[in-house]
Design an enzyme around this catalytic site. Sequence first.
Site, PDB file in Angstrom:
ATOM      1  CG  HIS A 372      -0.320   0.190   2.520  1.00 26.62           C
ATOM      2  ND1 HIS A 372       0.305  -0.833   3.181  1.00 26.62           N
ATOM      3  CD2 HIS A 372      -0.191   1.284   3.329  1.00 26.62           C
ATOM      4  CE1 HIS A 372       0.771  -0.415   4.336  1.00 26.62           C
ATOM      5  NE2 HIS A 372       0.497   0.877   4.452  1.00 26.62           N
ATOM      6  CG  ASP A 373       2.426   3.618   2.814  1.00 27.83           C
ATOM      7  OD1 ASP A 373       1.651   4.345   2.159  1.00 27.83           O
ATOM      8  OD2 ASP A 373       2.460   3.584   4.058  1.00 27.83           O
ATOM      9  CE  LYS A 376       4.423   6.491   3.602  1.00 26.18           C
ATOM     10  NZ  LYS A 376       4.431   6.129   5.039  1.00 26.18           N
ATOM     11  CG  HIS A 401       2.762   8.187  -0.780  1.00 26.79           C
ATOM     12  ND1 HIS A 401       2.120   9.204  -0.096  1.00 26.79           N
ATOM     13  CD2 HIS A 401       2.214   7.022  -0.313  1.00 26.79           C
ATOM     14  CE1 HIS A 401       1.245   8.685   0.748  1.00 26.79           C
ATOM     15  NE2 HIS A 401       1.287   7.358   0.638  1.00 26.79           N
ATOM     16  CG  HIS A 427      -3.466   3.824   1.285  1.00 32.09           C
ATOM     17  ND1 HIS A 427      -2.652   3.996   0.185  1.00 32.09           N
ATOM     18  CD2 HIS A 427      -2.716   4.228   2.356  1.00 32.09           C
ATOM     19  CE1 HIS A 427      -1.477   4.462   0.565  1.00 32.09           C
ATOM     20  NE2 HIS A 427      -1.488   4.617   1.880  1.00 32.09           N
ATOM     21  CG  HIS A 428      -3.346   8.383   1.891  1.00 33.96           C
ATOM     22  ND1 HIS A 428      -3.296   8.426   3.267  1.00 33.96           N
ATOM     23  CD2 HIS A 428      -2.156   7.855   1.474  1.00 33.96           C
ATOM     24  CE1 HIS A 428      -2.127   7.950   3.679  1.00 33.96           C
ATOM     25  NE2 HIS A 428      -1.424   7.589   2.609  1.00 33.96           N
ATOM     26  CG  ASP A 456      -1.884   3.212   6.467  1.00 29.61           C
ATOM     27  OD1 ASP A 456      -0.908   2.582   6.918  1.00 29.61           O
ATOM     28  OD2 ASP A 456      -1.771   4.293   5.864  1.00 29.61           O
TER      29      ASP A 456
END
Length: 512
Positions: A372-373, A376, A401, A427-428, A456
């Site tokens: 998911h990240d 970054k 990101h 997811h944000h 998260d």
Amino acid sequence: MSQFLFQEEDESEIQVTTHLNSNEKVWNILIVDDEPAVHDVTRLVLRNSVILDRKLALHSAYSAQEAKVLLSSDIDFCMGFIDVVMESEHAGLDLINWIREDLKNSTIRLILRTGQAGNAPEESVISHYDIHDYKTKTELTQRKLTTCVYSSIRSYRDITTIAKSLDAFKKLIASSTSILKVDKISEFASAALTNLLSLMGLDSSSVYIVRHEIDLFNHIEETYLACSGKFGQIPDTIDNVNEEIRAKINSAFIEKNSEFTDQYFISFYKTSQDACAVLYIEFDSPPVGFQTNLAEIFSTNVALVLESLVRHQQSETNQRELMYILGDAIEARSKETGAHVKRTALLCHLIAEKLQMPTVFVDAITAAAPLHDIGKITVPERILHKPGKLDADEWEIMKQHAESGGAMLARSSLPIAQLGKTLARHHHENWDGSGYPDGLKGKDTPLEARIMAIVDVIDALGSKRSYKEPWSNDKILEFIKSESGIKFQPELVELAELYFDEIMEIRNQHPD
């Protein structure tokens, strides 16, 4: 008794009967007749018979009603002699219909025998009733009665063997619908073994299927794929396997051959360039009519299918491990070390299960969560590691990101990567549409991303970061509830509150 024309026999040819052991396998035969003499004579003729290595157990019923009681019990009858005229002129015929239509017993072999053929003409009875044979009582001499029993038992054996093989094959087909799932290999193998034993007529035998794989360093990895019978469950280690059996299996791997004795059958199969398998069948008693060629053909195909499943499982496992490694590497770069990747995967699994999502969805989101990240990796370290609050320009760079991560994973056609793309990009997003990068609102955000969003945040709030200390459980729950309908879907907030203790327990089990 004068209706039976039994000839005298040399007593020296008659085998002495012993009492039946309660554990001894027998052929159960039902005698249904209202004449006690018929029962006596039948027992006299069959008293010492042993057919297909089993003795006979004769059960008497003097009416159709008594027969129904016996037939409804747990006794497995292979055949029955049924008189036509008992309580009524057609009591026997009515009983046959009851057995076939009401009891749904199609395997028992039924011999209709009558002393009054005029009440049930042979041609009419054979065409209208599901019976194995029709005899008048005067026909059944001692030799013909014995021959009739032999024929009926053989027929029953063949029918039940086919029925058991069909049942086992149905299980095999049923398991094959889900054999691509990691946890279904043992189920497929078990169904395959059951099918093999039924085909061989070896209901009481025990089986192992063992696999050897040679890795790059020439080490042998031994796996017990399946077992049945007295061997119980698949052993955790080879130390739990009988030493003598283990020695035979190891010898088969070394010699690469097959062996068949009265005690066991063992066979070696080369399933791929670096893997092979051994099938070991231990017989409870010397097998009758065991066909090694059929066992070889069937087992070869089972071994090849199992090899394919093992390879598929290894591929999925390797993918999952790579996802975790990649996720950990990303977290390490941002100095958010610890078990965040593992925890978010487990928390996504928990929430998806509580939502009663299909297993394929639960497994997929668990595997994809570590990605998911991934975006970054494009964010400069000075921003990732900044101890204080980001300024407006830095925040805009940080927000990128999500879009970058989605774009990276979009290049892969792997299902896990495609789901990871959705998690990385969305997811944000917020429930009220105030999130980024696309400002999606409500259910426009895919469910997997909505789950990832709340998971998260819960884990991040409870963890130490360069810009904050970990929050207490109470403070985390309070914040999540305050953001219901704003950042998070209300139903997911309710679910998180309901199972908050389980969520925290997962965090406790995998601390930073």
